[in-house]
Enzyme design. Structure first.
Site, PDB file in Angstrom:
ATOM      1  N   SER A 142       0.866  -1.182   0.000  1.00 22.56           N
ATOM      2  CA  SER A 142       0.000   0.000   0.000  1.00 22.56           C
ATOM      3  C   SER A 142       0.898   1.225   0.000  1.00 22.56           C
ATOM      4  CB  SER A 142      -0.853   0.003   1.273  1.00 22.56           C
ATOM      5  OG  SER A 142      -1.451   1.270   1.488  1.00 22.56           O
ATOM      6  N   TYR A 185      -2.963  -1.348  10.376  1.00 16.42           N
ATOM      7  CA  TYR A 185      -2.869  -1.538   8.923  1.00 16.42           C
ATOM      8  C   TYR A 185      -1.527  -1.001   8.398  1.00 16.42           C
ATOM      9  CZ  TYR A 185      -4.226  -1.244   3.984  1.00 16.42           C
ATOM     10  OH  TYR A 185      -4.277  -1.376   2.618  1.00 16.42           O
TER      11      TYR A 185
HETATM   12  C1  BGC Z   1      -6.269   1.463   1.927  1.00 16.60           C
HETATM   13  C2  BGC Z   1      -7.416   2.309   1.454  1.00 16.60           C
HETATM   14  C3  BGC Z   1      -6.965   3.744   1.228  1.00 16.60           C
HETATM   15  C4  BGC Z   1      -5.705   3.805   0.404  1.00 16.60           C
HETATM   16  C5  BGC Z   1      -5.138   5.212   0.294  1.00 16.60           C
HETATM   17  C6  BGC Z   1      -5.131   1.602   0.956  1.00 16.60           C
HETATM   18  O1  BGC Z   1      -4.064   0.778   1.298  1.00 16.60           O
HETATM   19  O2  BGC Z   1      -6.683   0.111   2.044  1.00 16.60           O
HETATM   20  O3  BGC Z   1      -8.471   2.279   2.416  1.00 16.60           O
HETATM   21  O4  BGC Z   1      -7.995   4.453   0.562  1.00 16.60           O
HETATM   22  O5  BGC Z   1      -4.716   2.964   0.945  1.00 16.60           O
HETATM   23  O6  BGC Z   1      -5.090   5.866   1.535  1.00 16.60           O
END
Ligand code: BGC
Length: 269
Positions: A154, A167
């Site tokens: 991410s 996360y």
């Molecule tokens: C998350 C999303 C978020 C995006 C940008 C992703 O890794 O799961 O919820 O919109 O990152 O912030």
């Protein structure tokens, strides 16, 4: 980027392929010629729908239920894959979730759930795939590599994210996990790469795009001024898994419309 790299004859496992980015990746790998295992945790019907879309388009796929944070279930999933396809060429560690809360309110259960699925799940699946890549080695007319592992990360691998500490920690962990195994496995001709998606329009971030107000606010974080689609990530994954990307290992490719460019600095600082 060639939108149709060849993955002909290669067996691919995509975790969390019943929806969102995982589904987009599975569809793209299938259209590049790979035969797919569609892993899902709970939503059997959605997984079957992905399988049906792939087979309707002339591809090959079947669904396997497994919670990637459980070692026994992961081993059983690989056993089912090997029984059907004989081997694995491409693993896409995609399964992941969010359990958001303010840090002071975060429960140990929500911390552990996110780390277990997002990070430990990538460890368990990668280890099983690696055993097979090393056992089998390179098959010359299939791919220059003995195996490819794509770790879905991410932008929050590098962008801190208050209210989502579990996360962000899992994604930061994926970065060093990916690089460390890439370093260790390169001599075995195994490539390991990360994909760092920005905001992609999927169920995980629905509240960030499902009203015009929310979308406008989200777009202030995206210089390229559009939300991403699962197919954007799918095309990148198919290319990374192909021999066109044979010299790429141990790095994360961010695909985020510029979200990692500190857009707040465009007219500030
Ligand atoms: C998350 C999303 C978020 C995006 C940008 C992703 O890794 O799961 O919820 O919109 O990152 O912030």
């Amino acid at each position: 980027m060639n939108p149709s790299p060849s993955l002909k004859g290669q067996a691919a496992l995509v975790t969390g392929a019943d929806s969102g980015i995982g589904k987009g990746v599975a569809m793209a790998l299938a259209s590049a010629g790979a035969k797919l295992v569609i892993n899902y945790a709970h939503n059997h019907d959605a997984a079957e729908a992905t399988v049906n879309e792939i087979t309707a388009a002339g591809g090959e796929a079947f669904a396997v239920q497994a919670d990637v944070s459980h070692e026994d279930q992961v081993k059983e999933m690989f056993a089912q894959m090997f029984a059907k396809y004989g081997t694995i060429d491409i693993l896409v560690n995609n399964a992941g979730l969010q359990k958001d809360s303010k840090f002071v309110d975060m429960t140990l259960e929500d911390w552990n759930t996110v780390i277990s699925i997002n990070l430990t799940g990538q460890f368990l699946c990668s280890r099983e795939a690696t055993k097979e890549f090393i056992r089998r080695g390179v098959i010359e007319d299939r791919s220059s590599a003995a195996g490819k592992i794509i770790c879905m990360s991410s932008v929050h691998e590098v962008i801190p994210w208050g209210g989502h500490v579990n996360y962000a920690a899992s994604k930061g962990g994926i970065s060093m996990f990916m690089k460390s195994i890439a370093q260790e496995l390169a001599p075995h001709k195994i490539r390991v790469v990360g994909i760092g998606p920005g905001a992609i329009q999927t169920p995980i971030n629905k509240s960030a795009w499902d009203t015009p107000e929310a979308l406008d606010k989200l777009l202030t974080l995206i210089p390229y001024n559009r939300i991403g689609k699962p197919d954007d990530i799918g095309k990148l994954a198919a290319w990374l898994a192909s021999d066109q990307a044979d010299y790429i290992t141990g790095t994360t490719i961010f695909m985020d419309g510029g979200m990692t460019l500190y857009p707040g600095f465009a007219d500030n600082g």
